[in-house]
Design a protein around this motif. Structure first.
Motif, PDB file in Angstrom:
ATOM      1  N   TYR A   1       0.870  -1.177   0.000  1.00 55.20           N
ATOM      2  CA  TYR A   1       0.000   0.000   0.000  1.00 55.20           C
ATOM      3  C   TYR A   1       0.901   1.219   0.000  1.00 55.20           C
ATOM      4  O   TYR A   1       1.850   1.275   0.777  1.00 55.20           O
ATOM      5  CB  TYR A   1      -0.775   0.014   1.323  1.00 55.20           C
ATOM      6  N   ASN A   2       0.581   2.189  -0.794  1.00 54.38           N
ATOM      7  CA  ASN A   2       1.420   3.389  -0.858  1.00 54.38           C
ATOM      8  C   ASN A   2       0.617   4.564  -0.295  1.00 54.38           C
ATOM      9  O   ASN A   2      -0.352   5.012  -0.887  1.00 54.38           O
ATOM     10  CB  ASN A   2       1.803   3.611  -2.337  1.00 54.38           C
ATOM     11  N   ASP A   3       1.032   5.063   0.855  1.00 60.75           N
ATOM     12  CA  ASP A   3       0.343   6.208   1.460  1.00 60.75           C
ATOM     13  C   ASP A   3       1.286   7.401   1.401  1.00 60.75           C
ATOM     14  O   ASP A   3       2.050   7.645   2.323  1.00 60.75           O
ATOM     15  CB  ASP A   3      -0.032   5.864   2.914  1.00 60.75           C
TER      16      ASP A   3
ATOM     17  N   ARG B   1       4.866   6.668   2.186  1.00 62.23           N
ATOM     18  CA  ARG B   1       5.025   5.645   3.213  1.00 62.23           C
ATOM     19  C   ARG B   1       4.477   4.332   2.653  1.00 62.23           C
ATOM     20  O   ARG B   1       3.330   4.278   2.211  1.00 62.23           O
ATOM     21  CB  ARG B   1       4.292   6.040   4.500  1.00 62.23           C
ATOM     22  N   ILE B   2       5.342   3.313   2.661  1.00 58.20           N
ATOM     23  CA  ILE B   2       4.977   2.045   2.033  1.00 58.20           C
ATOM     24  C   ILE B   2       4.556   1.040   3.105  1.00 58.20           C
ATOM     25  O   ILE B   2       5.298   0.766   4.045  1.00 58.20           O
ATOM     26  CB  ILE B   2       6.166   1.470   1.221  1.00 58.20           C
TER      27      ILE B   2
END
Ligand SMILES: *[C@@H]1O[C@H](CO)[C@@H](O)[C@H](O)[C@H]1NC(C)=O
Ligand SMILES: *[C@@H]1O[C@H](CO)[C@@H](O)[C@H](O)[C@H]1NC(C)=O
Ligand SMILES: *[C@@H]1O[C@H](CO)[C@@H](O)[C@H](O)[C@H]1NC(C)=O
Ligand SMILES: *[C@@H]1O[C@H](CO)[C@@H](O)[C@H](O)[C@H]1NC(C)=O
Ligand SMILES: *[C@@H]1O[C@H](CO)[C@@H](O)[C@H](O)[C@H]1NC(C)=O
Ligand SMILES: *[C@@H]1O[C@H](CO)[C@@H](O)[C@H](O)[C@H]1NC(C)=O
Ligand SMILES: *[C@@H]1O[C@H](CO)[C@@H](O)[C@H](O)[C@H]1NC(C)=O
Ligand SMILES: *[C@@H]1O[C@H](CO)[C@@H](O)[C@H](O)[C@H]1NC(C)=O
Ligand SMILES: *[C@@H]1O[C@H](CO)[C@@H](O)[C@H](O)[C@H]1NC(C)=O
Ligand SMILES: *[C@@H]1O[C@H](CO)[C@@H](O)[C@H](O)[C@H]1NC(C)=O
Ligand SMILES: *[C@@H]1O[C@H](CO)[C@@H](O)[C@H](O)[C@H]1NC(C)=O
Length: 481
Positions: free
Chosen positions: A229-231, A234-235
């Motif tokens: 998930y890429n936020d 931040r991975i």
């Protein structure tokens, strides 16, 4: 260093290590035939478990834990919150009877570390039933502990369910508390902060996987192959970090970005739902323990990982409420009788989990559907039995057994729950008592534990001898055909 000192150090390392890692177990007792406390404490000790979280303050359990040096979280059931909110006197006597009497930092007493006020009282399934009393109850219990001179050693906490915080977009950075809880959470955090107590929270990647299409099984199980998930830079590589950081963001939005977090409930069930198997549970727990060992924290908290983590659960409990799913009765690392379901290295140096010793069972007898009878109405009987008995395995490990095997499963569960009383294997004449284990492949037909209230050796016992004899002769003949 003198040799005897080296030896001493070597011997004590595993315990230091597990304490540093802060991994404990939840010990629930929602079982028809709970494994006796002495067996359970033996099980904890032989597996080098140094922390345990209880859901009440059962005197027999506390006696068994006395002198064990195991760190203990006592629980106050939700049903008691109302009286503790309105009565300081009730709080004082609870602390006196259930904490002061047993407490000891070392030596012969119980090493009580936390008092958990309520069991996830803010969960949505309870609506507004308990919420209004929680903070008041926590304040009164805290005051009672202060009065007992125990406040510096015993912390008051409130375990919060996985549905107390959320993020609509699924992005951890957008995490917040459930809007209806905003005010209560702010009060709770002010209380916890004031007393330097941590935030207790449940994180259940299994439920995230069931409820959220964006969480794949691989992501929930800490698999390297999971799609991250890429936020915004931040991975996230696993569901645990995603949930943890969603909570961290929620704490930040109400002004407590660095509040300590204890994961008070995390685990993976082994039956009663697709992907609830011993092998997935093993993968999950190994992934979790490795992740905690790595000390890499989460993207938002690389330096401040969970203070402690309590696996849910120690044992399977056949009386847990199954409104949320049949898997609820299969969270145990061990079966109801204390047998390890899979392998996991809790503590450095440990190989396999060690099973409970000296377990006392009822006699090797089962109740099955009598194939010589007209079983056309048996399904109805079985369904009735299942409303009281535990038939949850029929949607999991026993899914495969064909009719009337599933009827037998239901009959047997009812019979065992009733301590093998002959009249609990009647079912309008359709039941039959046998000494031949009807278990098939992975589908285990249990024999219940002998408990102090078991009454299988009563007059009715003689009654079933005739049937027993017939079955045995039948089996005897079969073995020749
Ligand atoms: C909680 O206790 C306080 C103090 O006794 C009382 O004022 C309040 O009404 C109680 N809350 C509820 C919801 O009963
Ligand atoms: C002590 O705890 C037990 C079990 O939770 C409870 O039944 C009992 O009422 C408590 N004692 C008091 C004085 O509240
Ligand atoms: C799932 O992911 C998509 C795409 O990233 C996003 O639009 C959606 O809000 C997410 N849903 C949930 C429930 O997280
Ligand atoms: C919750 O409280 C915070 C801080 O007072 C506020 O910024 C936020 O808007 C509130 N959220 C809701 C949904 O009420
Ligand atoms: C994550 O998303 C940001 C944009 O929000 C992008 O710049 C970055 O390359 C992405 N990282 C990965 C590993 O996909
Ligand atoms: C998860 O469950 C699905 C549906 O039963 C099944 O197809 C899949 O193989 C399972 N995966 C694992 C790893 O158990
Ligand atoms: C199980 O939980 C549901 C939802 O909280 C509740 O309505 C129901 O009464 C509970 N059943 C039992 C037997 O406690
Ligand atoms: C528990 O710790 C002892 C040393 O203190 C070690 O010998 C033993 O193998 C450990 N047992 C398990 C199951 O980890
Ligand atoms: C099955 O139940 C029906 C309705 O209660 C009854 O009329 C019938 O006789 C039963 N059949 C057997 C074989 O017991
Ligand atoms: C169901 O039965 C098939 C074939 O008999 C077997 O291969 C499979 O492992 C069984 N599944 C379970 C969950 O026991
Ligand atoms: C047993 O299996 C039959 C046939 O598949 C089904 O109709 C019945 O509901 C099942 N009974 C139970 C208790 O699972």
């Amino acid at each position: 260093m003198p040799p005897h000192l080296t030896l001493l150090l070597l011997l004590t390392i595993p315990n230091i290590y597990s304490t540093a890692l802060g991994v404990g177990l939840n010990w629930g007792t929602a079982a028809s035939h709970p494994l006796p406390p002495a067996n359970v404490v033996g099980l904890l000790k032989s597996n080098n478990i140094t922390k345990v979280k209880l859901f009440d303050a059962d005197p027999l359990v506390l006696q068994a834990l006395s002198g064990s040096h195991i760190g203990v979280t006592l629980g106050i059931p939700n049903s008691m919150l109302k009286s503790f909110n309105s009565s300081m006197k009730a709080a004082l006597s609870w602390v006196h009877d259930n904490v002061t009497r047993y407490f000891s930092h070392s030596g012969t007493g119980v090493r009580i570390e936390y008092v958990a006020v309520g069991d996830e009282p803010f969960s949505q399934i309870y609506g507004e039933q308990f919420r209004p009393f929680v903070i008041g109850a926590a304040i009164n219990i805290q005051a009672a502990l202060t009065k007992a001179n125990l406040a510096s050693e015993v912390k008051v906490v409130v375990p919060c369910g996985f549905d107390t915080f959320q993020s609509e977009s699924g992005l951890p950075s957008k995490g917040h508390f459930r809007p209806d809880l905003n005010k209560t959470m702010i009060e709770l955090l002010i209380f916890l902060n004031k007393h330097h107590s941590p935030f207790f929270v449940t994180i259940l990647p299994f439920i995230s996987f069931l409820q959220n299409k964006n969480i794949s099984l691989a992501f929930a199980l800490f698999k390297e192959t999971a799609h991250p998930y890429n936020d915004s830079l931040r991975i996230y590589k696993n569901s645990f970090d995603l949930s943890f950081d969603t909570l961290v963001s929620a704490l930040s939005t109400v002004g407590h970005p660095s509040m300590d977090i204890v994961v008070s409930r995390i685990g993976w069930p082994t039956d009663g739902a697709p992907n609830a198997t011993s092998s997935t549970a093993q993968t999950f727990l190994r992934g979790l323990i490795d992740h905690l060992h790595s000390k890499s924290g989460t993207p938002l908290r690389p330096q401040n990982p969970p203070l402690e983590t309590y696996i849910f659960s120690l044992l399977d409990e056949d009386q847990r409420n199954i409104t949320t799913g049949n898997f609820e009765r299969h969270w145990g690392l061990f079966t109801f009788d204390g047998q390890a379901k899979y392998y996991v290295n809790f503590v450095q140096g440990s190989k396999d989990l060690v099973n409970a010793q000296n377990v006392e069972y009822l006699p090797s007898k089962w109740c099955v559907a009598n194939n010589n009878k007209d079983l056309s109405n048996a399904t109805e009987r079985a369904s009735e039995a299942c409303t009281l008995a535990d038939c949850t395995a029929l949607s999991g490990s026993c899914f495969n057994i064909s009719w009337p095997g599933n009827i037998s499963y239901a009959f047997n569960s009812y019979y065992q729950q009733h301590d093998q009383r002959a009249d609990s294997c009647d079912f309008g004449g359709l039941g039959l008592i046998t000494t031949v284990d009807p278990s098939i492949d992975n589908c285990r037909f249990p024999v219940q534990l002998h408990t102090s209230h078991s009454t299988s050796l009563n007059g009715a016992y003689l009654f079933c001898w005739k049937e027993l004899l017939i079955v045995n002769i039948f089996v005897f003949l079969l073995s020749f055909s």
